[in-house]
Design a protein around this motif. Structure first.
Motif, PDB file in Angstrom:
ATOM      1  N   ILE A  10       0.828  -1.230  -0.184  1.00 15.71           N
ATOM      2  CA  ILE A  10      -0.010  -0.052   0.022  1.00 15.71           C
ATOM      3  C   ILE A  10       0.843   1.157   0.057  1.00 15.71           C
ATOM      4  CG2 ILE A  10      -1.612   1.470   1.325  1.00 15.71           C
ATOM      5  CD1 ILE A  10      -2.913  -1.310   2.299  1.00 15.71           C
ATOM      6  N   HIS A  14       1.382   3.959  -2.975  1.00 16.17           N
ATOM      7  CA  HIS A  14       1.001   5.636  -2.948  1.00 16.17           C
ATOM      8  C   HIS A  14       2.279   6.418  -2.979  1.00 16.17           C
ATOM      9  CE1 HIS A  14      -1.541   8.637  -1.472  1.00 16.17           C
ATOM     10  NE2 HIS A  14      -0.667   9.001  -0.854  1.00 16.17           N
ATOM     11  N   ILE A  21      -5.848   6.618  -3.259  1.00 18.51           N
ATOM     12  CA  ILE A  21      -6.228   5.869  -2.236  1.00 18.51           C
ATOM     13  C   ILE A  21      -7.316   4.846  -2.681  1.00 18.51           C
ATOM     14  CG2 ILE A  21      -7.549   5.548  -0.167  1.00 18.51           C
ATOM     15  CD1 ILE A  21      -5.937   8.101   0.673  1.00 18.51           C
ATOM     16  N   ILE A  24      -5.912   2.070  -5.172  1.00 20.07           N
ATOM     17  CA  ILE A  24      -5.171   1.105  -4.170  1.00 20.07           C
ATOM     18  C   ILE A  24      -6.220   0.071  -3.526  1.00 20.07           C
ATOM     19  CG2 ILE A  24      -3.796   0.911  -2.115  1.00 20.07           C
ATOM     20  CD1 ILE A  24      -2.387   3.300  -2.837  1.00 20.07           C
ATOM     21  N   ALA A  25      -7.212   0.854  -3.143  1.00 15.00           N
ATOM     22  CA  ALA A  25      -8.461   0.247  -2.483  1.00 15.00           C
ATOM     23  C   ALA A  25      -8.953  -0.950  -3.378  1.00 15.00           C
ATOM     24  CB  ALA A  25      -9.281   0.886  -1.845  1.00 15.00           C
ATOM     25  N   ARG A  32     -11.008   1.547   1.373  1.00 14.02           N
ATOM     26  CA  ARG A  32     -10.655   2.929   1.593  1.00 14.02           C
ATOM     27  C   ARG A  32     -10.162   3.468   2.825  1.00 14.02           C
ATOM     28  NH1 ARG A  32     -14.990   4.733  -1.981  1.00 14.02           N
ATOM     29  NH2 ARG A  32     -15.491   6.154  -0.402  1.00 14.02           N
ATOM     30  N   VAL A  35      -7.033   1.697   3.865  1.00 12.44           N
ATOM     31  CA  VAL A  35      -5.788   2.042   3.192  1.00 12.44           C
ATOM     32  C   VAL A  35      -5.496   3.947   3.853  1.00 12.44           C
ATOM     33  CG1 VAL A  35      -4.955   3.155   0.941  1.00 12.44           C
ATOM     34  CG2 VAL A  35      -6.461   1.001   1.252  1.00 12.44           C
ATOM     35  N   ARG A  36      -6.447   4.601   3.968  1.00 13.47           N
ATOM     36  CA  ARG A  36      -6.017   5.785   4.512  1.00 13.47           C
ATOM     37  C   ARG A  36      -5.728   5.533   5.881  1.00 13.47           C
ATOM     38  NH1 ARG A  36     -10.960   7.669   4.062  1.00 13.47           N
ATOM     39  NH2 ARG A  36     -10.565   8.251   1.445  1.00 13.47           N
TER      40      ARG A  36
END
Length: 95
Positions: A10, A14, A21, A24-25, A32, A35-36
């Motif tokens: 991840i 990024h 985001i 990637i999710a 999300r 990931v955040r």
């Protein structure tokens, strides 16, 4: 539970690849928000542990349901309760 490899993927996606985001999710099939959270924190592993474990409410009924199950097993095939009927009786007792 996220492993270190996933967290690294991840962060690399990024920071080095410049992916968003959302992208990637989608690619890793992770929410999300997860990931955040990974990108904002510096942690290398995430795990969830309960602070207080809820005690099961079935302790008071343990002896009763065992004797009922034994009686049901000893009954003739015609008189035995079906699984659905057993489930309904246990639910009525508070399970």
């Amino acid at each position: 539970m996220l492993i270190v490899e996933t967290i690294g993927r991840i962060r690399r996606a990024h920071l080095w690849s410049g992916k968003s985001i959302r992208q990637i999710a989608r690619d890793l099939k992770i929410s999300r928000n997860t990931v955040r959270r990974i990108l904002r924190s510096g942690e290398t592993s995430f795990s969830y542990e309960r602070e207080n474990s809820a005690a099961p409410q079935t302790r008071s009924l343990e002896g009763r349901d065992r004797s009922d199950a034994d009686e049901n097993a000893e009954a003739s095939a015609r008189e035995r309760l079906t699984l659905i009927r057993l489930f309904e009786e246990l639910r009525g007792l508070g399970y």
